[in-house]
Design an enzyme around this catalytic site. Structure first.
Site, PDB file in Angstrom:
ATOM      1  N   LYS A 169      12.730  43.304 -34.706  1.00 53.32           N
ATOM      2  CA  LYS A 169      13.823  44.173 -34.257  1.00 53.32           C
ATOM      3  C   LYS A 169      14.549  44.724 -35.481  1.00 53.32           C
ATOM      4  CE  LYS A 169      18.174  43.761 -33.638  1.00 53.32           C
ATOM      5  NZ  LYS A 169      18.650  45.122 -33.918  1.00 53.32           N
ATOM      6  N   GLU A 242      18.873  34.863 -44.460  1.00 52.57           N
ATOM      7  CA  GLU A 242      19.195  35.476 -45.763  1.00 52.57           C
ATOM      8  C   GLU A 242      20.433  36.320 -45.540  1.00 52.57           C
ATOM      9  OE1 GLU A 242      17.733  34.760 -48.508  1.00 52.57           O
ATOM     10  OE2 GLU A 242      15.924  33.730 -47.809  1.00 52.57           O
ATOM     11  N   CYS A 276      22.130  43.178 -51.054  1.00 51.49           N
ATOM     12  CA  CYS A 276      22.750  41.850 -50.910  1.00 51.49           C
ATOM     13  C   CYS A 276      23.053  41.246 -52.266  1.00 51.49           C
ATOM     14  CB  CYS A 276      21.831  40.939 -50.105  1.00 51.49           C
ATOM     15  SG  CYS A 276      20.164  40.849 -50.767  1.00 51.49           S
ATOM     16  N   GLU A 373      32.740  41.223 -49.506  1.00 52.46           N
ATOM     17  CA  GLU A 373      31.505  41.895 -49.924  1.00 52.46           C
ATOM     18  C   GLU A 373      31.667  43.385 -49.611  1.00 52.46           C
ATOM     19  OE1 GLU A 373      28.111  41.354 -47.349  1.00 52.46           O
ATOM     20  OE2 GLU A 373      26.728  41.446 -49.037  1.00 52.46           O
TER      21      GLU A 373
END
Ligand code: NAD
Length: 468
Positions: A169, A242, A276, A373
């Protein structure tokens, strides 16, 4: 154009679609199918039906088909790159779509070569004990939007190589290019081995609970990872998570500002900062702070930003409005709290989600642009005078994905690197990854690793056989 899902090797349409727009222009790129629960059930069923034959193939045959995936990606790389640029915004050139397609092919071929042979743990007069690695079953892959095709390959290849089948997905922001790539890959695979369903809201949560899925490979934000872990507990699915990061870099006083400026820039601004393990907090020693700021500013000012289809540009727009608004808020808040703008922070009205490459000096650790972040084209630069202080500020985070040390003194670098609380540390670079080196986070940056043998093992269960 209406895109289609692939279930059991067949192109499957849906009743409903949503529109996908080009983040550089706002133009329609295509229409993405919205799966219903029944479509997910059909995809899981197809993956379960394909599992016995796929996992039972001789290892060399599965290996050959994994190489065939690499080859078919190479054959279709330019078309996929163009669609990726239109859907995602990242440029064709630079560290953009063509680079991403090369990564997909390279990672596929590398992973195809990996093997997990039987390990003999004991072989003596008391008997022989062997450890076997077995596939888990059906792997549900849930993807983010930042490196959509490369991360899809990071999920697909080790899963298939180890003998699992997959239901994928993609993120609703970047489904079209993933649908296309999965269609292309399906031309070389038996039916049902790799399936893809798309939607907007709810589909990932259904997958996390689905009794027919044995493992979830997830790459995305920490809050979503936590929801998946919660939902997966009911069926005790295996998990690789992750998740997000807020990587710090520490520049030591002996570093040469003009020598490190380019690598610092790309460490922070690769993929427009939407990576990331990009450099998201930079701690620079007081003695060279102004010089580092100046060198970085000079480098940043010369980077061509614009529509990624223009071969001259090497940075595109922010991928979506949600992320654009986050970046804008974090920069505006920091500036009103006293941060000094070295370059950027002055977005012009659309079309497109273009946010200028932004460097902020005199940022303090309590500002949200440092604590959160930011995942966009911003680098906050903080000052320090004592390296112990810099290290504790770098480690003062709930997440721990990557970190870096910038110095010409290897011994000092090594001493600091192993005290950084993160899964990967780079010396004089940031965010470089390779298919043979495990990558993963500590703390709230995730569970488990990807890449290499360690990553492949995560797609298996262990069976010990005694008395052979
Ligand atoms: P996200 O968490 O918003 O979405 C990721 C995926 O999860 C999407 O496909 C989304 O539809 C799905 N999802 C949403 N709610 C769900 C639920 N309740 N259950 C299951 N699935 C659900 O993340 P994003 O904005 O797409 O990606 C950016 C984030 O990903 C950043 O935090 C970034 O650091 C992280 N990331 C991590 C790595 C890594 O390797 N550690 C790599 C790339 C991106």
């Amino acid at each position: 154009m209406e895109y289609q899902m692939i279930i059991g090797g067949e192109a499957i349409t849906s009743k409903n679609f949503f529109e996908v727009k080009d983040p550089a222009t706002g133009e329609l790129v295509g229409k993405c199918p919205i799966a219903e629960k029944g479509d997910l059930d059909a995809a899981v069923e197809a993956a379960r039906a394909a599992f016995p034959a796929w996992s039972g193939l001789p290892d060399e045959e599965r290996q050959g088909l994994c190489h065939a995936i690499g080859q078919v990606i190479e054959d279709n790389a330019e078309d996929l790159a163009k669609l990726l640029t239109r859907e995602h915004g990242k440029p064709l050139n630079g560290i953009g779509s063509r680079f991403e397609m090369q990564g997909c092919a390279g990672w596929s071929h590398y992973t195809a070569e990996l093997k997990l042979p039987v390990e003999v743990l004991q072989d003596n007069e008391e008997g022989r004990v062997e450890m076997h690695r077995k596939p888990i079953g059906v792997v549900g892959s849930i993807l983010p939007w930042n490196w959509p095709l490369l991360i899809a390959i990071w999920h697909i290849l080790p899963a298939l190589r180890a003998g699992n089948t997959v239901v994928m997905k993609p993120s609703s922001y970047t489904s079209l290019s993933t649908l296309k790539m999965v269609e292309v890959i399906n031309t070389v695979l038996p039916k049902g081995v790799l399936n893809i369903v798309t939607g907007k809201g709810g589909l990932g949560a259904w997958m996390s609970e689905h009794p027919g899925i044995d493992k979830i490979s997830f790459t995305g934000s920490t809050p979503t990872g936590q929801k998946i872990m919660n939902a997966a507990s009911q069926t005790l699915k295996r998990l690789t998570l992750e998740l997000g990061g807020n990587d710090a870099g520490i520049v030591l006083p002996d570093a040469n500002p003009s020598e490190i400026a380019e690598s610092l820039f790309w460490g922070a601004f690769i993929n427009n900062g939407q990576t990331c393990a990009a450099l998201k907090r930079l701690y620079v020693h007081d003695s060279i702070y102004d010089e580092v700021c100046e060198e970085l500013t000079n480098f940043t000012k010369n980077i061509p930003v614009g529509n990624g289809l223009d071969e001259n540009n090497i940075i595109g727009p922010v991928q979506n409005e949600m992320q654009y608004n986050i970046v804008r808020r974090l920069v505006d808040d920091a500036v009103s709290a006293g941060a000094r703008v070295l370059v950027g922070a002055d977005p012009v009205a659309g079309p497109g989600y273009f946010y200028p490459l932004t460097l902020l000096a005199d940022v303090t650790d309590d500002m949200d642009v440092c604590r959160e972040e930011q995942f966009g084209p911003v680098l906050p630069i903080m000052r320090y005078s004592d390296v112990e202080d810099a290290l504790s500020r770098a480690n003062d985070s709930e997440v721990g994905l990557g970190g870096s040390v910038w110095t010409n003194d290897k011994a000092k670098a090594a001493a600091i690197a192993c005290r950084m609380e993160c899964g990967s540390v780079w010396i004089n670079s940031h965010g470089m990854i390779q298919p043979d080196v495990p990558f993963g986070g500590v703390k709230k940056s995730g569970l488990g690793v990807m890449f290499g043998i360690e990553g492949l093992k995560e797609l298996t269960t262990v069976q010990s056989i005694y008395g052979l």
